[in-house]
Scaffold this active site. Structure first.
Site, PDB file in Angstrom:
ATOM      1  CG  HIS A 154      78.807  11.398 -27.406  1.00 20.95           C
ATOM      2  ND1 HIS A 154      79.738  11.457 -26.394  1.00 20.95           N
ATOM      3  CD2 HIS A 154      78.357  10.126 -27.418  1.00 20.95           C
ATOM      4  CE1 HIS A 154      79.838  10.278 -25.814  1.00 20.95           C
ATOM      5  NE2 HIS A 154      79.010   9.438 -26.426  1.00 20.95           N
ATOM      6  NE  ARG A 163      77.156   8.975 -23.879  1.00 22.85           N
ATOM      7  CZ  ARG A 163      76.306   8.086 -23.396  1.00 22.85           C
ATOM      8  NH1 ARG A 163      75.347   8.453 -22.554  1.00 22.85           N
ATOM      9  NH2 ARG A 163      76.400   6.810 -23.749  1.00 22.85           N
ATOM     10  CD  GLU A 210      77.965   3.492 -27.408  1.00 22.36           C
ATOM     11  OE1 GLU A 210      77.628   2.834 -28.413  1.00 22.36           O
ATOM     12  OE2 GLU A 210      79.088   4.026 -27.303  1.00 22.36           O
ATOM     13  CG  HIS A 222      75.928   7.293 -28.655  1.00 18.43           C
ATOM     14  ND1 HIS A 222      76.113   7.884 -27.427  1.00 18.43           N
ATOM     15  CD2 HIS A 222      74.661   7.618 -29.043  1.00 18.43           C
ATOM     16  CE1 HIS A 222      75.017   8.533 -27.078  1.00 18.43           C
ATOM     17  NE2 HIS A 222      74.116   8.383 -28.033  1.00 18.43           N
TER      18      HIS A 222
END
Length: 256
Positions: free
Chosen positions: A11, A62, A89, A188
């Site tokens: 991202h 995100r 993540e 991520h």
């Protein structure tokens, strides 16, 4: 022979990337630069003529926002987006919210590098006294997972990220690729690195030095067994990409 194309995307920059803090499972929106990175990524992919059939994201904003902005820039807003916590993540445990450079001062650069980049070292777990514990575990999104909330991670090594990602990759993503669909995984830094390790057969030692900059699409060309037929390609201006990689590598250094 290349049979399938798979795109991985870390991202765009988040507010905490800018502040050099471990963001992890704290839900952050993109920074202004992060929005621009995602839009530029979408424009690049459009110019190069790529079309997606399916997009997979984590359940962190995100990652989802990046996917939306990429698809919008490509004129492909209608493409299905599927979300799973298994692409989240890495869970940085008690390190969440801490500034990487300050930690390098307190714990030494080697320890921070070990926490950030080693394959099988798990940081100290988050507990209920942590300032972000309730914000994470009281969030309604974590009631929608395929695990009870109390069984979700409290800290993870990169190895543990791969362990929770692989069942989802095999059960949900692989069948789409094998149907001939062009897939984008908008996730991520660490969930993309874990997947790269699996697909490219990267060793536990070598994965430490694999760095993915934010907002740069990675193209993998795979054979019928989903093994890469050529080295991964980071798409875009190569000088800019090298500068972005260096920026990520410098994050854990003591700038004092």
């Amino acid at each position: 022979m290349s049979k399938y194309k798979l795109f991985l995307l870390r991202h765009g920059e988040g507010a905490w990337n800018k502040e050099n803090r471990f963001c992890s499972w704290v839900d952050q929106k993109l920074s202004e630069d992060g929005v621009k990175e995602a839009q530029e990524c979408g424009r690049l992919l459009k110019e190069q003529g790529y079309k997606f059939d399916m997009v997979f994201t984590s359940i962190l904003s995100r990652s989802i926002q990046t996917a939306w902005l990429v698809l919008e820039a490509m004129g492909q807003e209608w493409v299905p987006v599927v979300k799973s916590w298994r692409l989240n993540e890495r869970h940085y445990g008690a390190l969440i919210g801490l500034n990487r450079a300050e930690m390098a001062l307190n714990h030494g650069e080697e320890q921070v590098k070990l926490w950030r980049r080693s394959y099988d070292v798990t940081p100290p777990p988050i507990d209920e006294s942590h300032p972000y514990f309730l914000e994470i575990y009281n969030d309604r999104r974590y009631t929608t997972c395929d695990l009870p909330k109390e069984n979700l991670p409290r800290a993870e090594s990169l190895k543990e990220v791969l362990d929770r990602l692989l069942p989802y990759w095999n059960s949900t993503v692989v069948p789409e690729i094998q149907r001939g669909r062009t897939v984008l995984i908008s996730a991520h830094g660490n969930s993309c690195r874990a997947l790269l390790k699996h697909l490219e057969g990267i060793s536990d030692d070598d994965i430490v030095s694999v760095t993915l900059p934010t907002g740069i699409p990675v193209l993998l060309e795979l054979d019928e067994n989903l093994r890469p037929v050529k080295p991964r390609q980071l798409l875009g201006d190569q000088e800019k990409i090298q500068a972005a990689i260096k920026k990520v590598e410098d994050q854990g250094k003591n700038r004092g």
